[in-house]
Design a protein around this motif. Structure first.
Motif, PDB file in Angstrom:
ATOM      1  N   PRO A  88       1.876 -83.230  81.055  1.00  0.00           N
ATOM      2  CA  PRO A  88       2.381 -83.134  81.718  1.00  0.00           C
ATOM      3  C   PRO A  88       4.667 -83.504  82.089  1.00  0.00           C
ATOM      4  O   PRO A  88       3.844 -84.051  82.345  1.00  0.00           O
ATOM      5  N   PHE A  89       5.704 -82.445  81.673  1.00  0.00           N
ATOM      6  CA  PHE A  89       6.109 -83.411  82.484  1.00  0.00           C
ATOM      7  C   PHE A  89       6.617 -82.750  83.606  1.00  0.00           C
ATOM      8  O   PHE A  89       8.091 -82.272  84.356  1.00  0.00           O
ATOM      9  N   CYS A  90       6.087 -83.137  84.632  1.00  0.00           N
ATOM     10  CA  CYS A  90       5.885 -82.802  86.013  1.00  0.00           C
ATOM     11  C   CYS A  90       5.594 -83.298  86.771  1.00  0.00           C
ATOM     12  O   CYS A  90       4.725 -83.954  85.749  1.00  0.00           O
ATOM     13  N   GLU A  91       4.964 -83.716  87.810  1.00  0.00           N
ATOM     14  CA  GLU A  91       3.852 -84.546  88.945  1.00  0.00           C
ATOM     15  C   GLU A  91       2.453 -83.637  89.042  1.00  0.00           C
ATOM     16  O   GLU A  91       1.753 -84.352  89.809  1.00  0.00           O
ATOM     17  N   GLN A  92       2.520 -82.562  88.484  1.00  0.00           N
ATOM     18  CA  GLN A  92       1.496 -81.572  88.495  1.00  0.00           C
ATOM     19  C   GLN A  92       0.000 -81.970  87.426  1.00  0.00           C
ATOM     20  O   GLN A  92       0.707 -82.324  86.686  1.00  0.00           O
ATOM     21  N   ALA A  93      -0.719 -81.823  87.814  1.00  0.00           N
ATOM     22  CA  ALA A  93      -1.711 -82.064  86.704  1.00  0.00           C
ATOM     23  C   ALA A  93      -1.736 -80.865  85.761  1.00  0.00           C
ATOM     24  O   ALA A  93      -1.214 -79.395  86.308  1.00  0.00           O
ATOM     25  N   PRO A  94      -2.161 -80.803  84.963  1.00  0.00           N
ATOM     26  CA  PRO A  94      -2.429 -79.893  83.534  1.00  0.00           C
ATOM     27  C   PRO A  94      -2.541 -78.286  83.907  1.00  0.00           C
ATOM     28  O   PRO A  94      -3.456 -78.763  84.701  1.00  0.00           O
ATOM     29  N   ARG A  95      -2.071 -77.325  83.740  1.00  0.00           N
ATOM     30  CA  ARG A  95      -2.996 -75.850  83.862  1.00  0.00           C
ATOM     31  C   ARG A  95      -4.313 -75.851  82.890  1.00  0.00           C
ATOM     32  O   ARG A  95      -3.900 -76.855  82.142  1.00  0.00           O
ATOM     33  N   PRO A  96      -5.094 -74.727  83.347  1.00  0.00           N
ATOM     34  CA  PRO A  96      -6.480 -75.244  82.434  1.00  0.00           C
ATOM     35  C   PRO A  96      -6.372 -74.571  80.808  1.00  0.00           C
ATOM     36  O   PRO A  96      -5.743 -73.448  80.474  1.00  0.00           O
ATOM     37  N   PRO A  97      -7.234 -75.056  80.195  1.00  0.00           N
ATOM     38  CA  PRO A  97      -7.455 -75.281  78.853  1.00  0.00           C
ATOM     39  C   PRO A  97      -7.333 -74.072  78.854  1.00  0.00           C
ATOM     40  O   PRO A  97      -6.532 -73.231  77.252  1.00  0.00           O
ATOM     41  N   PHE A  98      -7.405 -72.397  79.540  1.00  0.00           N
ATOM     42  CA  PHE A  98      -7.324 -71.114  79.218  1.00  0.00           C
ATOM     43  C   PHE A  98      -6.619 -70.566  79.524  1.00  0.00           C
ATOM     44  O   PHE A  98      -6.141 -69.681  78.686  1.00  0.00           O
TER      45      PHE A  98
END
Length: 310
Positions: free
Chosen positions: A282-292
């Motif tokens: 991701p182009f932010c400091e957070q973990a990616p959203r879930p695969p679903f």
């Protein structure tokens, strides 16, 4: 399942949620990736309209009998307590009514076939200029009296910042399962707004996806930019009968009003992304959203075929 694509990591060409004030940026990517329009699956003037406006309404792509098949499956899913209780089902923030059921191209054999239907995926493949995969899929509901609004936004802004989609080489396909009428909260769009990227203000919170899928408050454009876009381009409603298809570019500004009428609205929704544009970090400091919510497991090209349903 395959692991994620090994496409090289790409730079952040569309930074957002990083500055204290909004900013406009000219789009860097084409809208229509193929121009041999004589070989297109739909009329050339329709593709030129998509390129100009950022969306297209195709009436009566699916027959009434096919829509009936889809609606029976929809009702079956709504009656399935396991589906409603799953972590892939999003409920309205106030009423608790089902708002969306995600990952239908993986969890549901019928809707997996629909994702590969050449009547929609074939058009998407032409517009995006090659093989594609499903970045996101869901059933959307806007129940009568209880369906709430969805605020103005560019999908790409979220897919870029929170999912790591590098470029604007994706589009959405909405298959209308009910008549979309002027009064029951149809999709609203700002035609031509896809030509500019609006850098939004506000850092991305932890686990933002859980709140944003119910009511999005981060990654939305400022009111001055919306007013300017609306003044330039106007606002249109994507009204059409059940069985119609609405295609719209990943960066066109859109939203919908709440539904305070008895007439529920529902649709099948697929996001197609070019395989060469597979998501990265991701182009932010957070973990990616879930695969679903955002596919990260399998970027193999769809096997697009003619489909019929009974």
């Amino acid at each position: 399942m395959e692991e994620a694509s090994v496409n090289p990591v790409q730079a952040d060409l569309y930074p957002s949620r990083q500055a204290s004030a909004p900013r406009w940026q000219e789009r860097l990517d084409p809208v229509l990736h193929r121009h041999d329009l004589d070989n297109a699956p739909i009329a050339a003037e329709l593709l030129e309209r998509f390129e100009r406006d950022g969306y297209l309404v195709l009436p009566n792509v699916f027959s009434a009998a096919e829509v009936a098949v889809f609606r029976r499956e929809l009702e079956r899913m709504l009656a399935d307590a396991a589906v409603v209780a799953s972590g892939k089902t999003i409920q309205e923030p106030d009423s608790g009514a089902v708002r969306s059921v995600f990952d239908i191209h993986r969890d549901n054999p019928l809707f997996a076939r629909v994702a590969c239907d050449e009547r929609i995926a074939g058009i998407a493949r032409f517009i995006l200029g090659g093989d594609l995969y499903v970045h996101q899929s869901r059933l959307n509901f806007k129940p009568g009296f209880a369906g709430q609004e969805f605020y103005w936004h560019s999908d790409f802004e979220t897919w870029h910042v929170e999912d790591g989609m590098p470029r604007m080489r994706a589009l959405s396909c909405s298959i209308l399962l009910t008549d979309n009428l002027p009064h029951n909260g149809p999709l609203l769009l700002l035609p031509g707004s896809h030509r500019h990227f609006i850098h939004c203000v506000g850092a991305t919170p932890d686990n933002h996806y859980a709140q944003s899928l119910r009511r999005q408050e981060v990654g939305v454009p400022d009111q001055a930019s919306l007013s300017e876009l609306a003044g330039r381009h106007g606002i249109v409603s994507a009204t059409a009968p059940a069985g119609s298809v609405v295609l719209f570019d990943c960066n066109v500004m859109h939203g919908s009003n709440g539904n305070i009428t008895p007439d529920a609205r529902s649709n099948l929704f697929y996001v197609y992304n070019h395989v060469g544009n597979a998501v990265q970090a991701p182009f932010c400091e957070q973990a990616p959203r879930p695969p679903f919510v955002a596919e990260r497991r399998d970027f193999r090209a769809l096997d697009i075929q003619p489909q019929r349903y009974s």
